[in-house]
Design an enzyme around this catalytic site. Structure first.
Site, mmCIF file in Angstrom:
data_model
loop_
_atom_site.group_PDB
_atom_site.id
_atom_site.type_symbol
_atom_site.label_atom_id
_atom_site.label_comp_id
_atom_site.label_asym_id
_atom_site.label_seq_id
_atom_site.Cartn_x
_atom_site.Cartn_y
_atom_site.Cartn_z
ATOM 1 N N ALA A 89 55.940 48.232 4.331
ATOM 2 C CA ALA A 89 57.251 48.469 3.733
ATOM 3 C C ALA A 89 57.730 49.868 4.088
ATOM 4 C CB ALA A 89 57.171 48.292 2.221
ATOM 5 N N HIS A 120 58.403 52.463 2.490
ATOM 6 C CA HIS A 120 57.703 53.573 1.842
ATOM 7 C C HIS A 120 56.213 53.283 1.710
ATOM 8 C CE1 HIS A 120 60.893 56.390 0.880
ATOM 9 N NE2 HIS A 120 61.660 55.383 0.551
ATOM 10 N N SER A 121 55.648 52.601 2.696
ATOM 11 C CA SER A 121 54.253 52.176 2.670
ATOM 12 C C SER A 121 53.286 53.352 2.593
ATOM 13 C CB SER A 121 53.958 51.353 3.930
ATOM 14 O OG SER A 121 52.580 51.205 4.130
ATOM 15 N N ASN A 122 52.343 53.284 1.637
ATOM 16 C CA ASN A 122 51.273 54.283 1.564
ATOM 17 C C ASN A 122 50.348 54.178 2.767
ATOM 18 O OD1 ASN A 122 52.070 55.257 -1.011
ATOM 19 N ND2 ASN A 122 51.062 53.517 -1.990
ATOM 20 N N CYS A 132 51.106 53.175 5.832
ATOM 21 C CA CYS A 132 51.755 53.754 7.009
ATOM 22 C C CYS A 132 51.734 55.273 6.953
ATOM 23 C CB CYS A 132 53.195 53.245 7.114
ATOM 24 S SG CYS A 132 53.317 51.503 7.601
#
Length: 315
Positions: free
Chosen positions: A89, A91-93, A95
């Site tokens: 997503a 705001h992926s943690n 990523c």
């Protein structure tokens, strides 16, 4: 970066597994993250909740994501790869952890991010997205619809509970718990919109891939789906309320995507279905994710619940 590679020797109980990694690269803060007692707000008093502080694995690499990357990125370096591609997503943690790890190790990260944005100007570069950009990641925008034993050894508790997004964390815990003789009962709180059968398949495929062909999902973990919201980053009012209470009353900050949903389900299970637990000593895995709160979109829904602080103007 090959000088960062460390040969990995699995513990004795895991040596019969397939697909054992050859190398590891240390990314998390050294040592085992602590386990502390947690006065989970509104939890029944006859339960003891312990908190596994995997949000202490280190700054922007906080959480369980870095545990996976220590092996994944080590394998990439050993094979001579210079680029890492992943997806999540906006705001992926995960990523964010990939981007930070690549910057540290001299690799180039490429992030495929699910977002409703149609052009770059539609994005707000805050929270994890700002950190991704700060670490020099390359972005690919796609439509929105489009180590075990260190964790569980040496502490007395009966059950382990964590959030489940992509399923990698619970898969690893399930394998470790099974190989150690099932000392704990595992519970995972699904936070994504994937169908129930999809999650069962994810765990079953992982068990099969590492050589546990005769083990069924139902034998090793219970999946719960009550905290799923229409969108990955949305929250139920009870989840938002618990986030504020946890911070105000215990100093433990939960993130809106994973830990708030898992903690809210834990509270509700203890209140309404205590029989699902093996005992009354429960270990909650805090998987980090705090930078995801540092954006206007995530903060605004919390503001109505922030009633404790008082403001006084002094002339």
């Amino acid at each position: 970066m090959t000088h960062r590679l460390q040969e990995y020797q699995p513990p004795e109980w895991a040596q019969s597994l397939k697909l054992i990694p050859k190398y590891r690269v240390q990314l998390a803060a050294p040592g085992v993250t602590p386990i502390t007692e947690w006065k989970l707000p509104d939890a029944p008093e006859d339960f003891k909740v312990l908190l596994k502080r995997d949000d202490y694995t280190g700054s922007v690499l906080t959480g369980n994501k870095v545990r996976q990357l220590e092996f994944i990125i080590a394998d990439a370096i050993a094979k001579g790869h210079k680029h890492i591609i992943t997806a999540g997503a906006v705001h992926s943690n995960h990523c964010r952890a990939v981007a930070a790890s690549c910057a540290e190790l001299g690799l180039q990260s490429h992030l495929f991010l699910r977002t409703p944005a149609k052009q770059v100007s539609d994005l707000k570069f805050d929270g994890n997205l700002f950190l991704d950009r700060l670490f020099g990641a390359n972005f690919y925008l796609v439509p929105a619809d489009a180590d075990y034993v260190e964790f569980i050894e040496g502490v007395e508790f009966d059950d382990i509970l964590c959030a489940c997004g992509g399923g990698r964390t619970i898969c690893g815990l399930a394998v470790a718990n099974y190989l150690c003789g099932m000392p704990y009962r595992l519970h995972t709180i699904v936070v994504s919109k994937l169908k129930r059968d999809n999650y069962r398949k994810i765990v079953q495929d992982h068990l099969n891939e590492v050589g546990l062909q005769d083990v069924a999902v139902e034998d090793v973990v219970t999946l719960y789906f009550n905290q799923v919201t229409p969108e990955h980053g949305e929250n139920l009012p009870s989840q938002l309320e618990l986030m504020v209470k946890s911070a105000e009353q215990t100093g433990v900050v939960l993130d809106n995507i994973y830990t708030a949903k898992a903690a809210n389900e834990l509270k509700e299970l203890m209140q309404n279905k205590p029989e699902v637990f093996k005992g009354n000593r429960i270990l909650f895995l805090h998987t980090g994710g705090l930078p995801s709160l540092q954006s206007e979109a995530k903060i605004n829904p919390l503001l109505p619940y922030l009633t404790r602080s008082k403001f006084t103007f002094v002339s």
